[in-house]
Structure formats: structure tokens, C-alpha cells
Design a protein around this motif. Structure first.
Motif, mmCIF file in Angstrom:
data_model
loop_
_atom_site.group_PDB
_atom_site.id
_atom_site.type_symbol
_atom_site.label_atom_id
_atom_site.label_comp_id
_atom_site.label_asym_id
_atom_site.label_seq_id
_atom_site.Cartn_x
_atom_site.Cartn_y
_atom_site.Cartn_z
ATOM 1 N N GLY A 204 -8.283 0.269 -6.810
ATOM 2 C CA GLY A 204 -7.862 -1.122 -6.764
ATOM 3 C C GLY A 204 -8.812 -1.918 -5.897
ATOM 4 N N LYS A 205 -8.627 -3.228 -5.888
ATOM 5 C CA LYS A 205 -9.451 -4.134 -5.094
ATOM 6 C C LYS A 205 -8.623 -4.724 -3.953
ATOM 7 C CE LYS A 205 -13.337 -4.535 -7.717
ATOM 8 N NZ LYS A 205 -14.724 -4.462 -7.259
ATOM 9 N N ASP A 206 -9.305 -5.144 -2.902
ATOM 10 C CA ASP A 206 -8.666 -5.968 -1.874
ATOM 11 C C ASP A 206 -7.374 -5.330 -1.364
ATOM 12 O OD1 ASP A 206 -8.410 -8.120 -0.190
ATOM 13 O OD2 ASP A 206 -7.696 -9.512 -1.729
ATOM 14 N N VAL A 207 -7.445 -4.047 -1.016
ATOM 15 C CA VAL A 207 -6.270 -3.317 -0.543
ATOM 16 C C VAL A 207 -6.136 -3.505 0.960
ATOM 17 C CG1 VAL A 207 -5.165 -1.063 -0.350
ATOM 18 C CG2 VAL A 207 -6.529 -1.623 -2.379
ATOM 19 N N GLY A 208 -5.035 -4.052 1.389
ATOM 20 C CA GLY A 208 -4.843 -4.291 2.818
ATOM 21 C C GLY A 208 -5.964 -5.131 3.385
ATOM 22 N N GLU A 209 -6.618 -4.599 4.412
ATOM 23 C CA GLU A 209 -7.744 -5.296 5.053
ATOM 24 C C GLU A 209 -9.088 -4.733 4.611
ATOM 25 O OE1 GLU A 209 -7.129 -7.958 6.884
ATOM 26 O OE2 GLU A 209 -5.006 -7.610 6.459
ATOM 27 N N SER A 210 -9.126 -4.040 3.493
ATOM 28 C CA SER A 210 -10.363 -3.420 3.030
ATOM 29 C C SER A 210 -11.344 -4.476 2.533
ATOM 30 C CB SER A 210 -10.071 -2.437 1.899
ATOM 31 O OG SER A 210 -9.657 -3.136 0.735
ATOM 32 N N PRO A 211 -12.636 -4.129 2.479
ATOM 33 C CA PRO A 211 -13.623 -5.048 1.883
ATOM 34 C C PRO A 211 -13.257 -5.339 0.432
ATOM 35 C CG PRO A 211 -14.714 -3.268 3.077
ATOM 36 C CD PRO A 211 -13.264 -2.904 3.014
ATOM 37 N N THR A 212 -13.379 -6.575 0.020
ATOM 38 C CA THR A 212 -12.919 -6.966 -1.312
ATOM 39 C C THR A 212 -13.806 -6.454 -2.445
ATOM 40 O OG1 THR A 212 -14.117 -9.066 -1.127
ATOM 41 C CG2 THR A 212 -11.809 -9.045 -0.422
ATOM 42 N N ASP A 213 -15.013 -5.946 -2.119
ATOM 43 C CA ASP A 213 -15.907 -5.464 -3.177
ATOM 44 C C ASP A 213 -15.776 -3.965 -3.422
ATOM 45 O OD1 ASP A 213 -16.979 -4.812 -0.697
ATOM 46 O OD2 ASP A 213 -19.057 -4.987 -1.381
ATOM 47 N N LYS A 214 -14.861 -3.295 -2.761
ATOM 48 C CA LYS A 214 -14.671 -1.856 -2.950
ATOM 49 C C LYS A 214 -13.498 -1.609 -3.890
ATOM 50 C CE LYS A 214 -17.836 -1.349 0.218
ATOM 51 N NZ LYS A 214 -19.238 -1.078 -0.186
ATOM 52 N N ASP A 215 -13.591 -0.544 -4.708
ATOM 53 C CA ASP A 215 -12.542 -0.320 -5.696
ATOM 54 C C ASP A 215 -11.870 1.044 -5.617
ATOM 55 O OD1 ASP A 215 -14.520 1.314 -6.739
ATOM 56 O OD2 ASP A 215 -14.942 0.045 -8.463
ATOM 57 N N MET A 216 -12.218 1.878 -4.631
ATOM 58 C CA MET A 216 -11.480 3.111 -4.377
ATOM 59 C C MET A 216 -11.286 3.258 -2.875
ATOM 60 S SD MET A 216 -12.108 7.140 -4.885
ATOM 61 C CE MET A 216 -12.213 7.253 -3.103
ATOM 62 N N HIS A 217 -10.094 3.704 -2.485
ATOM 63 C CA HIS A 217 -9.736 3.692 -1.075
ATOM 64 C C HIS A 217 -9.027 4.979 -0.686
ATOM 65 C CE1 HIS A 217 -10.452 -0.674 -1.475
ATOM 66 N NE2 HIS A 217 -9.853 -0.503 -2.639
ATOM 67 N N VAL A 218 -9.317 5.454 0.512
ATOM 68 C CA VAL A 218 -8.555 6.538 1.114
ATOM 69 C C VAL A 218 -7.514 5.881 2.008
ATOM 70 C CG1 VAL A 218 -8.620 8.565 2.602
ATOM 71 C CG2 VAL A 218 -10.532 8.092 1.051
ATOM 72 N N ILE A 219 -6.233 6.198 1.777
ATOM 73 C CA ILE A 219 -5.170 5.582 2.555
ATOM 74 C C ILE A 219 -4.318 6.646 3.230
ATOM 75 C CG2 ILE A 219 -5.108 3.514 1.118
ATOM 76 C CD1 ILE A 219 -2.621 4.628 -0.234
ATOM 77 N N GLY A 226 4.451 2.382 5.937
ATOM 78 C CA GLY A 226 3.304 1.728 6.554
ATOM 79 C C GLY A 226 1.981 2.371 6.221
ATOM 80 N N PRO A 227 1.617 2.476 4.921
ATOM 81 C CA PRO A 227 0.305 3.048 4.573
ATOM 82 C C PRO A 227 -0.823 2.171 5.095
ATOM 83 C CG PRO A 227 1.325 2.048 2.647
ATOM 84 C CD PRO A 227 2.356 2.034 3.732
ATOM 85 N N ALA A 228 -1.932 2.796 5.438
ATOM 86 C CA ALA A 228 -3.066 2.059 5.994
ATOM 87 C C ALA A 228 -4.355 2.553 5.362
ATOM 88 C CB ALA A 228 -3.131 2.245 7.506
ATOM 89 N N VAL A 229 -5.290 1.642 5.130
ATOM 90 C CA VAL A 229 -6.588 2.002 4.550
ATOM 91 C C VAL A 229 -7.461 2.638 5.618
ATOM 92 C CG1 VAL A 229 -8.669 1.124 3.440
ATOM 93 C CG2 VAL A 229 -6.439 0.136 2.857
ATOM 94 N N LEU A 230 -7.992 3.825 5.314
ATOM 95 C CA LEU A 230 -8.868 4.539 6.241
ATOM 96 C C LEU A 230 -10.337 4.360 5.900
ATOM 97 C CD1 LEU A 230 -6.892 7.912 6.460
ATOM 98 C CD2 LEU A 230 -6.732 5.942 7.994
ATOM 99 N N ALA A 231 -10.649 4.291 4.616
ATOM 100 C CA ALA A 231 -12.042 4.164 4.175
ATOM 101 C C ALA A 231 -12.056 3.639 2.753
ATOM 102 C CB ALA A 231 -12.765 5.508 4.261
ATOM 103 N N SER A 232 -13.156 2.992 2.369
ATOM 104 C CA SER A 232 -13.273 2.419 1.030
ATOM 105 C C SER A 232 -14.682 2.644 0.498
ATOM 106 C CB SER A 232 -12.978 0.915 1.062
ATOM 107 O OG SER A 232 -11.693 0.653 1.590
ATOM 108 N N VAL A 233 -14.797 2.657 -0.832
ATOM 109 C CA VAL A 233 -16.099 2.838 -1.477
ATOM 110 C C VAL A 233 -16.068 2.128 -2.821
ATOM 111 C CG1 VAL A 233 -15.422 4.991 -2.609
ATOM 112 C CG2 VAL A 233 -17.839 4.577 -2.117
ATOM 113 N N ASP A 234 -17.222 1.715 -3.317
ATOM 114 C CA ASP A 234 -17.333 1.156 -4.653
ATOM 115 C C ASP A 234 -17.656 2.302 -5.598
ATOM 116 O OD1 ASP A 234 -17.228 -0.844 -6.494
ATOM 117 O OD2 ASP A 234 -19.275 -1.552 -6.186
#
Length: 400
Positions: A204-219, A226-234
Motif C-alpha cells: 500500500g501507499k502512505d501507510v501511517g507516517e511512511s514515505p508516500t512513494d513506498k509501496d511495501m511496508h514492514v509493520i 496500535g500497529p506501527a510502520v518499521l520500514a518501507s521500500v518501493d
């Protein structure tokens, strides 16, 4: 004949539900009333070789109108499927996995209108708990907690229209309570747990406070509230990806992201090396990878190709962290016809058996400990004339 699971990729190809689209997102429904019962019941796995049920959705009536039928099949210890004659009705099924609690008693199906159909087994009978639970979300996929007391619901809408992850709790009788959104996002599609951790991967895009240009996230999903974004990648080097599935290898080293976009790109699986800083490791070219199935032995992958009418096998060498090129399985009997969603049994004497929904049946394939993948043919639900629309299969689930 058109299978229901082909509708979503077609919409994506037309520019609906992706970053390439200027169309309005589907609104999330208004908040729903709480479930009937609120007591939670932690659930544990039953016997590894206990009786197993397979539940499938039938999205059409014989006159080609939309159907709401579900059917229960029996799976024997030798891997044979038989019809039980048990049918029940909820909302119209999509082509998702029907998620089952660890004890195999409660099933939840994501439905065409974004609601959740919920049922429970009472002996050999099926009790429908919710024909269509309409929460404050529009459901695309769900992730059950390991104890079966709650779940995260993925809403694929844009962030400003309610997109994100929602938390629901599951009572002893299977009734649901909607606790609302826990993290916002845009165009979220698929979520899977990372084995051996309290983390998951989410597309997904724009997950929580993640960078808006990334589309896969480790949460972090240690606490579903209270899930939280740990890392993101395109995951892909363009903005046209349409994710249909995500999986994580059993060793937790790689996430596999399927893209079936009809724009530039598509027909590919992105391989993402996980860790503190996830990074794209490679891209595997494969036609219309509708789902990704993993061998419980950690050395092979099967990919149903909807438009390709094939199931492809990919080898995984964990020691060298490499993936072999995809090869089509040799078929037992007729070739797959519009294969879609699949489920894998991970324990007991049937460990490695996978069931794949296809046009008018359920195909059985087998992962072996040596890394091989074998097609055992399809259990055909249609009639001899081949015009039985009620036999078309969409959603599928199996008791663990």
C-alpha cells in the motif's frame, strides 16, 4: 465463461484502484453496531490429522445472476476431496482465502460488497453468524491474530476516504465487533505475517507516517490496536503495480509481491530482501501471478496464473538465497482453467498439500520435502454438459 477473480485485475487495467487512476475511490461504509457477544475465546490448533473441511464460495446462480452460495467439502487423510451436500448462504464471495481460526471452528470470508461473512461449525452443521458484517471499513483482506480473538481488516480505499487497517474482535460465537481504524493508508491490498516475529508485511501507499512513494511496508503487529510502520521500500520501479498477493518465505528473509497490473510492468513478482532496511533483490517475470503459495518445507513456491491457465513452480534455495526460474507444472488430467486463490496445509500427514480454486473445481497440488511440486489434478464440481454456472468457485478456505 468469466470467472469472478478476473474482475479486479480488469478494473486495475482500466485504471481503477491504482495510482494511475483519477477515478473516485469506493467509500467505506458507516460504522456498524457492535457484535452480539463480546467474550473473546482464544483458540488453539486441533489435532494435526483431525478431520478437515474445505469451504468454497459459488458466486453465480444457474441463470448467471449473482449468487450467495457456499459449500463444504470433506478432505480425507489421503488428500481426496468429496462433497458433503452441505451448503449455506452469506453475501457474494470474492476470490479471497476464507480465513479459519486455528481450531477450525470459525470462518471469515471477504465479500464482494466489502462486508465480512462469518460462519461457525456446530458439529456437521454450519451456523451463519453474519451474512454480511458491515463495519466502518470496505474489506479487501483480513489477517487473523494467532489466537483467533481479533483480526486486522485491510481497506483498499484512498487515505482520505477511509483507507487503512481496521481492528475487529471475534467473540466466542464468532460475532464481530468493529473497533475502527488503527492506521491509515492508501490503496492497501495484501498483508502477511513474517514467520517467527510479531511483524507483518503490507502492500500500500502512505501507510501511517511512511514515505508516500513506498509501496511495501514492514509493520509491527504485536498489538493489533496500535500497529506501527518499521520500514518501507518501493517494491517496483514504477507507479502502476496492482498487487494481488504477498507472501514471506518461512525463514523470514524475503517478501514476494505479485503484480498483475495491465499497465507497463505487471506479470511479475517482486522479491524483497527483508531486514532493517528492506531492498529489492530481484524481479521474477511470470504471467498473471494471481496468488503465491509456499511449501511448508521452505524450498518451493507455486504460483497460479489466472490468464495463463497454468500453475508455475519456483524453487527456493535458502542456503544461497536464490530463486529458480518459474516452470509450468506437468498436469494430471486437463490443464488448470482460470486458477485463482489457493490454500496450503502446513502440518500433519497432509503437510504440503495445496488446494487451488479454479473455474468449476478445486485443483490439488503437492509440495514435497525434496523441493518438487506435483499436480494431482482437479476435483471437478461441474456437470457433464459443462454448463453448470453454480459450480464456479471463487473463495476457498481449509481448516488448519
Amino acid at each position: 465463461m468469466t470467472k469472478a477473480h478476473l474482475i479486479w485485475p480488469l478494473l486495475v487495467a482500466l485504471g481503477c484502484g491504482s495510482d494511475a487512476s483519477d477515478s473516485e475511490p469506493i467509500p467505506s461504509p458507516a460504522p456498524a453496531d457492535a457484535g452480539v457477544e463480546t467474550t473473546a475465546c482464544p483458540r488453539s490448533l486441533g489435532p494435526a490429522d483431525g478431520p478437515r473441511r474445505v469451504v468454497i464460495g459459488h458466486p453465480y446462480n444457474q441463470d448467471a445472476s449473482k449468487g450467495d452460495d457456499y459449500e463444504v467439502l470433506r478432505l480425507s487423510l489421503d488428500g481426496a476431496l468429496t462433497q458433503t451436500g452441505t451448503h449455506f448462504q452469506m453475501g457474494r464471495a470474492r476470490t479471497n482465502r476464507i480465513e479459519m481460526t486455528a481450531d477450525g471452528q470459525i470462518g471469515i470470508s471477504v465479500q464482494e460488497d466489502g462486508s465480512l461473512g462469518v460462519f461457525r461449525f456446530d458439529g456437521d452443521d454450519v451456523v451463519v453468524v453474519h451474512e454480511g458484517f458491515e463495519g466502518s471499513f470496505y474489506a479487501e483482506e483480513i489477517l487473523l491474530s494467532e489466537d483467533g480473538t481479533e483480526a486486522l481488516v485491510v481497506d483498499p480505499n484512498w487515505r482520505n476516504n477511509g483507507g487503512g487497517l481496521y481492528r475487529i474482535s471475534i467473540a466466542c460465537d464468532g460475532s464481530l465487533t468493529d473497533h475502527g481504524i488503527v492506521i491509515p493508508s492508501k490503496l492497501a491490498r495484501a498483508i502477511r505475517r513474517i514467520p517467527g516475529t510479531t511483524n507483518a508485511v503490507l502492500t500500500g501507499k502512505d501507510v501511517g507516517e511512511s514515505p508516500t512513494d513506498k509501496d511495501m511496508h514492514v509493520i509491527d503487529i504485536a498489538d493489533f490496536s496500535g500497529p506501527a510502520v518499521l520500514a518501507s521500500v518501493d517494491a517496483f520501479d514504477d507507479d502502476f503495480a496492482a498487487t494481488t498477493a504477498i507472501q514471506v518465505t518461512q525463514d523470514g528473509r524475503f517478501a514476494l509481491v505479485a503484480d498483475t497490473s495491465g499497465f507497463d510492468g505487471g506479470d511479475r513478482i517482486g522479491v524483497i530482501a527483508l531486514g532493517a532496511s528492506p531492498a529489492v533483490a530481484s524481479v521474477i517475470d511470470i504471467e498473471d501471478p494471481y496468488d503465491i503459495l509456499l511449501s511448508p518445507f521452505g524450498n518451493a513456491i507455486a504460483v497460479p496464473s489466472g490468464f495463463g491457465d497454468e500453475i508455475y513452480a519456483i524453487g527456493y534455495d535458502a542456503m544461497n538465497a536464490t530463486f529458480s526460474p518459474p516452470t509450468a507444472l506437468e498436469h494430471s488430467g486437463p490443464a488448470p482453467a482460470l486458477p485463482g486463490q489457493g490454500v496450503v496445509i502446513e502440518r500433519g500427514s497432509l503437510a504440503g498439500l495445496a488446494l487451488v480454486a479454479e473455474n468449476v473445481g478445486v485443483r490439488t497440488i503437492r509440495f514435497s520435502s525434496d523441493g518438487s511440486v506435483t499436480d494431482h489434478g482437479a476435483f471437478d464440481l461441474g456437470n457433464e454438459e459443462g454448463d453448470d454456472l453454480t459450480a464456479i468457485v471463487s473463495a476457498i478456505g481449509v481448516t488448519p
